[in-house]
Design an enzyme around this catalytic site. Structure first.
Site, PDB file in Angstrom:
ATOM      1  N   ASP A 212       0.869  -1.175   0.000  1.00 42.73           N
ATOM      2  CA  ASP A 212       0.000   0.000   0.000  1.00 42.73           C
ATOM      3  C   ASP A 212       0.906   1.225   0.000  1.00 42.73           C
ATOM      4  OD1 ASP A 212      -1.863   1.969   0.326  1.00 42.73           O
ATOM      5  OD2 ASP A 212      -2.674   1.239   2.225  1.00 42.73           O
ATOM      6  N   LYS A 247      -2.890  12.065  -2.024  1.00 43.77           N
ATOM      7  CA  LYS A 247      -2.087  12.836  -1.077  1.00 43.77           C
ATOM      8  C   LYS A 247      -0.974  13.595  -1.780  1.00 43.77           C
ATOM      9  CE  LYS A 247      -4.165   9.498   1.392  1.00 43.77           C
ATOM     10  NZ  LYS A 247      -4.899   8.334   0.825  1.00 43.77           N
TER      11      LYS A 247
END
Length: 396
Positions: A212, A247
């Site tokens: 991830d 992000k």
């Protein structure tokens, strides 16, 4: 609700605690309140701005985008291809297939569904604590999990030995879920020697990594944040990587993600790709386009790529500086300096977190996780005083 209702058999579900925190913060009338909850980047003024490179790319799309027709279940191929060297580097030892997803969560869900279909008896080794959606997705799919301690919250340190001990019990074909960088919620990442040891174990035991990678560029930098996890990918016969641009491009509400499957064997990858396409088709049919198109336009342009990298580095530098300032203000938090990314997991009990909220208008997750980007040069001292007073049970 009547017993004849189609919904009568449902069980009530508790609201998401972190998302509930957003509403509680908004309703708080205190002018000096501090939001350290939801994990978005904030600048010195407490805002989450749109990157200038993103604005420029959106203007390009307004001017030249010819259509809003579907792109197909794989999504924006240019976006997927342009991200590959950023994620995997110039030299990739595996065949790689990518599909665009609605955010990193979509990528994780898709990857876990693929693993469930491919090897339903595989166990998933996962560190604790971790991002809550990891365990929720795995539980919903009824994938068996094996938990090891990733982080000692009281000592503020990574527990690498717990990982290695756990992996020695893994069987060939088992899965290990790893945060690529900027661990959520602890901020504690593996160093290169530890990544190399994980890679050796993955190769020796025949394990499948599920990486991830949601915060690349916000830890040590774009390239350093990927070097370690590349060692693990290179060691595995097959692997999956869930990626998020939410992000590092500041595209939170656009939900911009990707799932990449890697295999040493082209036929094996083709088989995986056909299943990924089918699963994506049944989950969301076609992925949303706008955010991925923004990323593609940026990465197609040398000037916009340079601008984006500069803005991302400024974000990273701000968060790193906040770690240093907080450690200086609260000496017991000195270990945070060696950790990375937006998050830190403080040694607080839920009652102490509640006291910080009630007495000092400081909002954070009940676990003690804080988003460092919610701190500023003007509110950091207040937080430090309240934190130390809370630990000592004194009024601040």
């Amino acid at each position: 609700m009547t017993s004849s209702s189609v919904f009568a058999g449902l069980s009530p579900q508790a609201p998401d605690a972190l998302l509930s925190l957003i509403g509680a913060y908004r309703r708080d009338p205190r002018a000096d309140k501090i939001d350290l909850g939801v994990g978005v980047f904030r600048d010195d003024l407490g805002a989450t701005p749109v990157m200038r490179a993103v604005k420029a790319a959106e203007q390009v799309l307004v001017n030249v985008q010819p259509s809003k027709a579907y792109l197909g279940p794989e999504g924006d191929i240019g976006y997927l291809d342009l991200l590959k060297p950023i994620i995997f580097g110039a030299d990739v030892s595996h065949e790689v297939f990518g599909v665009q997803t609605p955010g990193g969560t979509g990528a994780l869900r898709l990857g876990c569904e693929l693993l469930k279909a491919a090897k339903p008896d595989a166990r998933v080794f996962i560190g604790a604590p971790t991002w809550p959606n990891h365990t929720q997705i795995l539980d919903q799919l009824r994938l068996e999990t094996v938990t090891f301690r990733h982080y000692d919250q009281r000592a503020l340190r990574l527990d690498f030995d717990a990982l290695m001990t756990a992996l020695e019990t893994a069987r060939a074909g088992d899965i290990v879920l790893l945060h690529g960088c900027c661990h959520n919620p602890s901020g504690a990442d593996y160093d290169l020697a530890q990544w190399a040891a994980i890679a050796e174990t993955v190769a020796r035991k025949g394990l499948t990594p599920l990486i991830d990678l949601a915060y690349q560029g916000l830890g040590l930098g774009l390239e350093p944040d990927a070097v370690g996890m590349r060692l693990v990918l290179a060691a595995a016969d097959d692997a999956l990587l869930a990626y998020s641009c939410d992000k590092n491009f500041g595209l939170y509400r656009e939900r911009v993600g990707a799932l990449y499957a890697l295999s040493r064997d082209a036929d094996t990858l083709d088989l995986a790709a056909s299943n990924i396409r089918a699963l994506a088709r049944t989950n969301w049919s076609m992925p949303p386009d706008h955010g991925a198109a923004i990323v593609r336009v940026i990465l197609e342009s040398e000037a916009l790529t340079t601008q984006w990298k500069g803005e991302l580095e400024a974000m990273r530098t701000r968060v790193t500086d906040l770690r240093l300032r907080l450690a200086k203000a609260v000496p017991s938090l000195a270990p945070l300096v060696s950790q990375h990314g937006l998050f830190a997991l403080l040694p607080l009990a839920p009652a102490q977190v509640a006291r910080l909220r009630e007495d000092h208008a400081i909002y954070m997750a009940g676990s003690g996780r804080i988003n460092l980007a919610g701190l500023t040069v003007t509110n950091l001292d207040k937080f430090a005083r309240a934190y130390e007073a809370c630990l000592q049970g004194e009024p601040a």
